[in-house]
Design an enzyme around this catalytic site. Structure first.
Site, PDB file in Angstrom:
ATOM      1  N   LYS A   1      -6.995   6.984  -4.919  1.00  0.00           N
ATOM      2  CA  LYS A   1      -8.250   7.025  -5.045  1.00  0.00           C
ATOM      3  C   LYS A   1      -9.053   8.009  -4.414  1.00  0.00           C
ATOM      4  O   LYS A   1      -8.936   8.290  -3.147  1.00  0.00           O
ATOM      5  CB  LYS A   1      -9.369   5.640  -5.433  1.00  0.00           C
ATOM      6  CG  LYS A   1      -9.353   5.057  -4.211  1.00  0.00           C
ATOM      7  CD  LYS A   1     -10.712   5.438  -3.325  1.00  0.00           C
ATOM      8  CE  LYS A   1     -10.824   4.521  -2.197  1.00  0.00           C
ATOM      9  NZ  LYS A   1     -11.645   5.095  -0.989  1.00  0.00           N
TER      10      LYS A   1
ATOM     11  N   GLY B   1      -8.739   7.235   3.716  1.00  0.00           N
ATOM     12  CA  GLY B   1      -9.898   7.028   2.575  1.00  0.00           C
ATOM     13  C   GLY B   1      -9.336   7.123   1.321  1.00  0.00           C
ATOM     14  O   GLY B   1     -10.400   7.331   0.241  1.00  0.00           O
ATOM     15  N   LEU B   2      -8.348   7.021   1.107  1.00  0.00           N
ATOM     16  CA  LEU B   2      -7.480   7.120  -0.169  1.00  0.00           C
ATOM     17  C   LEU B   2      -7.211   5.790  -1.131  1.00  0.00           C
ATOM     18  O   LEU B   2      -6.515   6.046  -2.058  1.00  0.00           O
ATOM     19  CB  LEU B   2      -6.544   8.316  -0.391  1.00  0.00           C
ATOM     20  CG  LEU B   2      -6.859   9.777   0.196  1.00  0.00           C
ATOM     21  CD1 LEU B   2      -5.690  10.445   0.438  1.00  0.00           C
ATOM     22  CD2 LEU B   2      -7.812  10.318  -0.744  1.00  0.00           C
TER      23      LEU B   2
ATOM     24  N   ASP C   1     -11.639  -2.830  -2.201  1.00  0.00           N
ATOM     25  CA  ASP C   1     -11.172  -1.628  -3.072  1.00  0.00           C
ATOM     26  C   ASP C   1      -9.994  -2.181  -4.111  1.00  0.00           C
ATOM     27  O   ASP C   1      -9.415  -1.007  -4.699  1.00  0.00           O
ATOM     28  CB  ASP C   1     -10.762  -0.540  -2.002  1.00  0.00           C
ATOM     29  CG  ASP C   1     -11.820   0.039  -1.698  1.00  0.00           C
ATOM     30  OD1 ASP C   1     -12.931   0.089  -2.195  1.00  0.00           O
ATOM     31  OD2 ASP C   1     -11.649   1.170  -1.057  1.00  0.00           O
TER      32      ASP C   1
ATOM     33  N   GLY D   1      -4.659   3.862  -0.376  1.00  0.00           N
ATOM     34  CA  GLY D   1      -3.441   3.404  -0.521  1.00  0.00           C
ATOM     35  C   GLY D   1      -3.059   2.067  -0.576  1.00  0.00           C
ATOM     36  O   GLY D   1      -2.316   1.537  -1.459  1.00  0.00           O
ATOM     37  N   GLY D   2      -3.291   1.412   0.352  1.00  0.00           N
ATOM     38  CA  GLY D   2      -2.934  -0.033   0.437  1.00  0.00           C
ATOM     39  C   GLY D   2      -3.505  -0.775  -0.326  1.00  0.00           C
ATOM     40  O   GLY D   2      -2.745  -1.743  -1.118  1.00  0.00           O
ATOM     41  N   SER D   3      -4.748  -0.490  -0.966  1.00  0.00           N
ATOM     42  CA  SER D   3      -5.386  -1.315  -2.231  1.00  0.00           C
ATOM     43  C   SER D   3      -4.789  -1.068  -3.363  1.00  0.00           C
ATOM     44  O   SER D   3      -4.572  -2.101  -4.106  1.00  0.00           O
ATOM     45  CB  SER D   3      -6.990  -0.893  -2.012  1.00  0.00           C
ATOM     46  OG  SER D   3      -7.544  -0.941  -0.707  1.00  0.00           O
ATOM     47  N   SER D   4      -4.499   0.133  -3.557  1.00  0.00           N
ATOM     48  CA  SER D   4      -3.696   0.757  -4.710  1.00  0.00           C
ATOM     49  C   SER D   4      -2.336  -0.087  -4.757  1.00  0.00           C
ATOM     50  O   SER D   4      -1.977  -0.741  -5.897  1.00  0.00           O
ATOM     51  CB  SER D   4      -3.309   2.049  -4.868  1.00  0.00           C
ATOM     52  OG  SER D   4      -2.542   2.282  -5.822  1.00  0.00           O
TER      53      SER D   4
HETATM   54  O1  C5P Z   1     -12.319  -5.308   1.845  1.00  0.00           O
HETATM   55  P1  C5P Z   1     -11.657  -4.596   2.834  1.00  0.00           P
HETATM   56  O2  C5P Z   1     -10.761  -5.241   3.773  1.00  0.00           O
HETATM   57  O3  C5P Z   1     -10.885  -3.270   2.108  1.00  0.00           O
HETATM   58  O4  C5P Z   1     -12.632  -4.101   3.723  1.00  0.00           O
HETATM   59  C1  C5P Z   1     -12.525  -3.501   5.008  1.00  0.00           C
HETATM   60  C2  C5P Z   1     -13.800  -3.625   5.731  1.00  0.00           C
HETATM   61  O5  C5P Z   1     -14.518  -2.547   5.395  1.00  0.00           O
HETATM   62  C3  C5P Z   1     -14.384  -4.968   5.674  1.00  0.00           C
HETATM   63  O6  C5P Z   1     -14.034  -5.776   6.670  1.00  0.00           O
HETATM   64  C4  C5P Z   1     -16.060  -4.405   6.039  1.00  0.00           C
HETATM   65  O7  C5P Z   1     -15.874  -4.332   7.418  1.00  0.00           O
HETATM   66  C5  C5P Z   1     -15.942  -3.111   5.602  1.00  0.00           C
HETATM   67  N1  C5P Z   1     -16.697  -2.922   4.124  1.00  0.00           N
HETATM   68  C6  C5P Z   1     -18.054  -3.092   4.081  1.00  0.00           C
HETATM   69  N2  C5P Z   1     -18.615  -3.074   2.864  1.00  0.00           N
HETATM   70  C7  C5P Z   1     -17.876  -2.861   1.657  1.00  0.00           C
HETATM   71  C8  C5P Z   1     -16.374  -2.618   1.928  1.00  0.00           C
HETATM   72  C9  C5P Z   1     -15.850  -2.731   2.975  1.00  0.00           C
HETATM   73  O8  C5P Z   1     -18.720  -3.405   4.985  1.00  0.00           O
HETATM   74  N3  C5P Z   1     -18.397  -2.835   0.261  1.00  0.00           N
END
Ligand code: C5P
Length: 272
Positions: free
Chosen positions: A9, A95-96, A133, A98-101
């Site tokens: 993404k 920032g793309l 994500d 990949g892991g979430s996808s």
């Molecule tokens: O949910 P995910 O593991 O992808 O998020 C990684 C980190 O990015 C979170 O632990 C948080 O510190 C930050 N984050 C945030 N607000 C969001 C998404 C991510 O602060 N809406």
């Protein structure tokens, strides 16, 4: 055996609306899936296993594919075992998403292999548990995400005629960039105004960009070099380190210090 594309993404816009009590931030973001994809092959096996084709990124119990497999089995009581083979093309820490996808693709694929045991809302609920994500990849190709970015709405297809992506060699940790965000980085715009801008095709705002550029000065010089190529707009995707470049450039930026030709790619929207 099933084979799925797991697309990257980009964030065409990312606004931070405020900090939440759970440590996350409330966002308003326009996500676009693009034709830069990992491949995930899932087959039945005698024990769960994850294989990854990548020179440095190796399987671990922290891997989101593995977590998705475990979460799906726990939530559905499925006892069968699976082998997941991940061919990694999307840069890690770029920032793309990949892991979430990958996580979303594993959830979707396992649900298909098990006669859609879970309905779409149940699948989304599992996706949310794996990361902010992850849900967007189950919702559509062009998606608006609010809340943590995990409350997602499909949007109509957009036109991305001249869109390029420039990958930096940096591996950026999303949590570190969010932690670096300062009050003065934010635009504090009303959701309704952001929404009008997005609908009018005014993209390219990223409230995480200043924080990422402060943390990684290499990104600031890379942005300058990309702007010098003549693009209309250059902005960071998510927390970085990839830049989205809109419009035409007047020279192929092979000579740019931080970018080799293979790290610079014209992309199309993902239609899979
Ligand atoms: O949910 P995910 O593991 O992808 O998020 C990684 C980190 O990015 C979170 O632990 C948080 O510190 C930050 N984050 C945030 N607000 C969001 C998404 C991510 O602060 N809406």
């Amino acid at each position: 055996m099933v084979v799925f594309c797991s697309p990257a993404k980009i964030n065409l816009s990312l606004y931070i609306l405020g900090k939440r009590d759970d440590g996350y931030h409330n966002l308003f973001s326009l996500f676009q899936l693009v034709d830069l994809c990992d491949t995930i092959t899932i087959s039945s096996a005698s024990a769960d296993q994850l294989l990854i084709d990548h020179p440095t990124f190796q399987p671990s119990s922290d891997n989101l594919c593995y977590k998705a497999l475990k979460l799906f089995k726990k939530s559905t009581n499925v006892k069968k075992s699976y082998s997941i083979h991940l061919e990694k093309k999307i840069p890690i820490g770029g920032g793309l998403g990949g892991g979430s996808s990958n996580a979303a693709t594993v959830l979707y694929a396992l649900n298909q292999l098990n006669n859609q045991l879970l309905n779409p809302l149940q699948l989304l609920a599992l996706a949310k548990k794996l990361g902010a994500d992850v849900p967007l990849f189950l919702v559509g190709s062009t998606v608006v995400g609010v809340g943590r970015g995990d409350v997602c709405f499909p949007m109509s297809k957009i036109n991305l005629d001249e869109c390029w992506i420039a990958l930096s060699p940096l591996v950026v940790n999303t949590a570190d960039v969010f932690a670096e965000v300062r009050h003065e980085d934010l635009q504090y715009r009303r959701a309704i105004d952001i929404s009008s801008d997005i609908q009018a095709g005014n993209w390219g705002e990223n409230d995480l960009e200043q924080a990422a550029l402060r943390k990684f000065p290499e990104l600031a010089s890379m942005k300058k070099e990309l702007l010098d190529c003549g693009f209309n707009k250059v902005f960071l995707s998510g927390s970085g380190g990839s830049f989205v470049c809109l419009g035409q450039h007047h020279r192929i930026p092979v000579g740019i210090k931080l970018i080799e030709a293979r790290r610079f790619k014209k992309i199309k929207v993902y239609c899979g």
